[in-house]
Design an enzyme around this catalytic site. Structure first.
Site, PDB file in Angstrom:
ATOM      1  N   CYS A  76      84.282  68.233  10.097  1.00 45.11           N
ATOM      2  CA  CYS A  76      82.901  67.866   9.930  1.00 45.11           C
ATOM      3  C   CYS A  76      83.257  66.968  10.769  1.00 45.11           C
ATOM      4  O   CYS A  76      83.086  65.480  11.256  1.00 45.11           O
ATOM      5  CB  CYS A  76      83.273  66.813   8.514  1.00 45.11           C
ATOM      6  N   CYS A 226      74.840  67.287   8.626  1.00 42.74           N
ATOM      7  CA  CYS A 226      76.672  67.911   8.822  1.00 42.74           C
ATOM      8  C   CYS A 226      75.992  68.643   9.690  1.00 42.74           C
ATOM      9  O   CYS A 226      75.728  69.125  11.313  1.00 42.74           O
ATOM     10  CB  CYS A 226      75.599  69.106   8.539  1.00 42.74           C
TER      11      CYS A 226
END
EC number: 5.1.1.7
Length: 284
Positions: A76, A226
């Site tokens: 992430c 993201c």
């Protein structure tokens, strides 16, 4: 009643509950359940998931990511920036450049400090991979998917598959405001051609140095940003001949901007902000 301390942080609106496992030591068998609890906007804190800051045998710290559905992710980008900020500001590390262990391997982070606070973080996200086996994706393991038509039953879209330590499928359109996240996001995420699911990105190319971007994240749905997806979008744009390596590319996400550079050595650098929202105690 059992409780633990947490910090809520966000990278461009992609927000997680951060727990220092060096102090709290949440039980392994309950991590998925706790992630679902804290992520709930009704009975929890509300977040895209939970990130644990853990001890590591190979780096100063290890990051573990749990999505808001309880599934564990491998990487992430926004989370990495927040972890870097947390461990530096809490003096877990003292160097401005250090490594973080993830399930995808080691990554290098550099914090940019002003008045003793981290305001930007650059993360070396490593090398992208395009082979189907790296996604994973059905088909010949060593083959790639670059701007190829993909049939999702109700529609066929030309997509480019990129692994940034987690799987991404990138589609291009002329107007980012028409990105069909609600309708196609969940269908593509769980489609049979992606055995472990996939992150779904829609991209509008403004120029060689500027992209508009929207995302449906695997396990979380629509999010404001993201980081690995922005990296995948920039890399995809380059392999599709619409941009060049060694160029700073501004990716406009719903929550703000990231700067992505794909270097000649194949490593992808991501630079962006990390912010602390609040600290607190969560009661289980």
């Amino acid at each position: 009643m059992t409780s633990f301390q947490f910090t809520k942080m966000h990278g461009l609106g992609n927000n997680y509950i951060y727990v220092n496992q060096m102090k709290e030591q949440l039980p392994e068998e309950k991590l998925s359940e706790i992630a679902i609890q804290v992520s709930s906007i009704y009975t929890g804190i509300g977040s895209d998931g939970m990130i644990l800051i853990c001890p590591s045998d190979v780096a100063p710290v290890k990051m573990r990511i749990f999505n808001n559905d309880g599934s564990e992710g491998k990487n992430c980008g926004n989370g990495l920036r927040c972890v870097a900020k947390y461990v530096y500001e809490h003096q877990i590390v003292t160097d401005t450049t250090f490594q973080i262990e993830t399930l995808s391997g080691l990554v290098e982070a550099t914090v940019h400090v002003q008045d003793d606070h981290v305001h930007l973080v650059t993360v070396d996200m490593g090398k992208p991979r395009f082979e189907k086996e790296a996604m994973p994706m059905l088909g010949e393991p060593a083959s790639t998917t670059i701007n190829e038509p993909l049939d999702f039953g109700t529609t066929t879209l030309n997509g480019t598959a990129v692994s940034m330590g987690n799987p991404h499928i990138v589609f291009y359109l002329e107007d980012i405001e028409k990105a069909p996240l609600d309708t196609l996001g969940p269908i593509i995420e769980k489609h049979d051609m992606f055995p472990e699911g996939v992150n779904v990105e829609f991209v509008e190319v403004v120029s060689e140095t500027e992209l508009h971007f929207r995302v449906w994240e695997r396990g979380s749905g629509i999010t404001q940003a993201c980081g690995t997806g922005a990296c995948a979008a920039a890399v995809s744009t380059i392999v599709n001949g619409q941009a060049k390596k060694e160029t700073d590319m501004t990716v406009h996400l719903a929550g703000g901007d990231l700067i992505i550079r794909w270097k000649d050595n194949e490593h992808v650098l991501m630079t962006g902000p990390a912010e602390t929202i609040c600290d607190g105690t969560f009661y289980l």
